[in-house]
Design an enzyme around this catalytic site. Structure first.
Site, PDB file in Angstrom:
ATOM      1  N   HIS A  37       4.261  -1.880  -6.397  1.00 31.02           N
ATOM      2  CA  HIS A  37       5.328  -2.644  -7.064  1.00 31.02           C
ATOM      3  C   HIS A  37       4.746  -3.506  -8.191  1.00 31.02           C
ATOM      4  O   HIS A  37       5.322  -3.621  -9.267  1.00 31.02           O
ATOM      5  CB  HIS A  37       5.999  -3.601  -6.076  1.00 31.02           C
ATOM      6  N   ILE A 176       0.033   4.242  -6.603  1.00 26.05           N
ATOM      7  CA  ILE A 176      -1.153   3.412  -6.345  1.00 26.05           C
ATOM      8  C   ILE A 176      -1.588   3.690  -4.902  1.00 26.05           C
ATOM      9  O   ILE A 176      -0.759   3.691  -3.987  1.00 26.05           O
ATOM     10  CB  ILE A 176      -0.838   1.903  -6.528  1.00 26.05           C
ATOM     11  N   SER A 186       5.511   0.198   1.730  1.00 27.59           N
ATOM     12  CA  SER A 186       5.852  -0.908   2.642  1.00 27.59           C
ATOM     13  C   SER A 186       5.827  -0.416   4.083  1.00 27.59           C
ATOM     14  O   SER A 186       5.594  -1.177   5.012  1.00 27.59           O
ATOM     15  CB  SER A 186       7.241  -1.448   2.310  1.00 27.59           C
TER      16      SER A 186
END
Ligand code: PAF
Length: 280
Positions: A37, A176, A186
């Site tokens: 993010h 990433i 998450s």
């Protein structure tokens, strides 16, 4: 950073947004932020004069059987990270702002939502496109930033923007990964140490498929088999799908003669993980 706390009306968001220098970049998220993010927020800061981030755990993209309340949340940490990353405005809409009583209008992208995630998670993309369209309407960004980790989501959003002539440029940034290759998500927080180790089969199988491609393999069925075998060899993994599809249409390929998206969904214990890689 201006934080628009819960229960603010849309008018207040619009007022705050109208004070921001143009152009405005939007990073839509569901919170519990990680480096993936933050790479979006940092790129948004480079490419826009102001950056709006939204955190909204969107109920309509979860299945009724999903435990929405169990989705990880840590607002305090998110606020600190966004402040450090340079975001200007954080919007935290509530379900009643996004879906007021008698809500009855949905955005439904047809063909490209049918395979892969769409097949396994019926209704998921209708929830995603509806909420993203609402976020675009509310914030009116010139650019919006999404991660390639959710490859089909990006393809679906691009299709929606084209089909509905939305005046927003979609910017996609690479996945990433943790140092050992696990794509950041998450959901990784649900993995116990043994599952965390087992979760490496996703990136390993993609790497093996890519190396076969680089050695000249072009048969998509063989590429899919290479990935399947690596995943099935891991006792804690349960394969949901592997795909070797046309990058644009997401239709399964027979031969890798055009740009392709390798993708997969795998349960590690009870946690459903996805990963992908682009070839060609
Ligand atoms: O990728 C996500 O986090 C969500 O699907 C999004 C785009 C914020 C819509 O709820």
């Amino acid at each position: 950073m201006n934080v628009l706390q819960k229960n603010i009306a849309l008018g207040e968001l619009r007022a705050a947004r109208s004070m921001l220098p143009e152009p405005v970049g939007l990073v839509p998220t569901m919170g519990f932020l990680h480096e993936g993010h933050l790479s979006l927020v940092k790129r948004a800061c480079e490419q826009s004069a102001s950056v709006v981030v939204s955190i909204f755990v969107n109920p309509t993209q979860f299945a009724p059987t999903d435990d929405l309340d169990a989705y990880p949340r840590d607002l305090e940490r998110d606020v600190t990270l966004l402040q450090e990353a340079g975001a200007n405005l954080l919007w935290l809409p509530t379900p009643d702002v996004m879906y007021p009583p008698d809500f009855q209008t949905w955005v439904d992208v047809e063909k490209i939502t049918q395979p892969l995630e769409g097949e396994k998670r019926p209704g998921h993309f209708r929830g995603v496109t509806t909420v993203v369209a609402k976020l675009f309407n509310a914030v009116q960004p010139q650019k919006a930033f999404f991660g390639q980790k959710d490859a089909q989501q990006v393809a679906v959003i691009r299709q929606m923007v084209r089909d509905l002539n939305m005046p927003v440029e979609i910017v996609t940034l690479p996945i990433i990964r943790e140092r050992d290759g696990l794509a950041m998500s998450s959901r990784n927080t649900y993995l116990n140490p043994e599952e965390r180790r087992a979760a490496l089969v996703l990136s390993k199988s993609l790497a093996a498929a890519e190396s076969a491609y680089e050695s000249g393999e072009r048969d998509a069925q063989i590429i899919r088999k290479i990935m399947e075998e690596i995943i099935n060899a891991e006792p804690l993994a349960r394969l949901e799908y592997v795909s070797c599809a046309n990058f644009e249409t997401l239709e399964e390929l027979e031969m890798l003669d055009k740009k392709a998206l390798l993708s997969m969904a795998v349960y590690i214990g009870k946690t459903r993980l996805i990963d992908n890689r682009v070839l060609g």
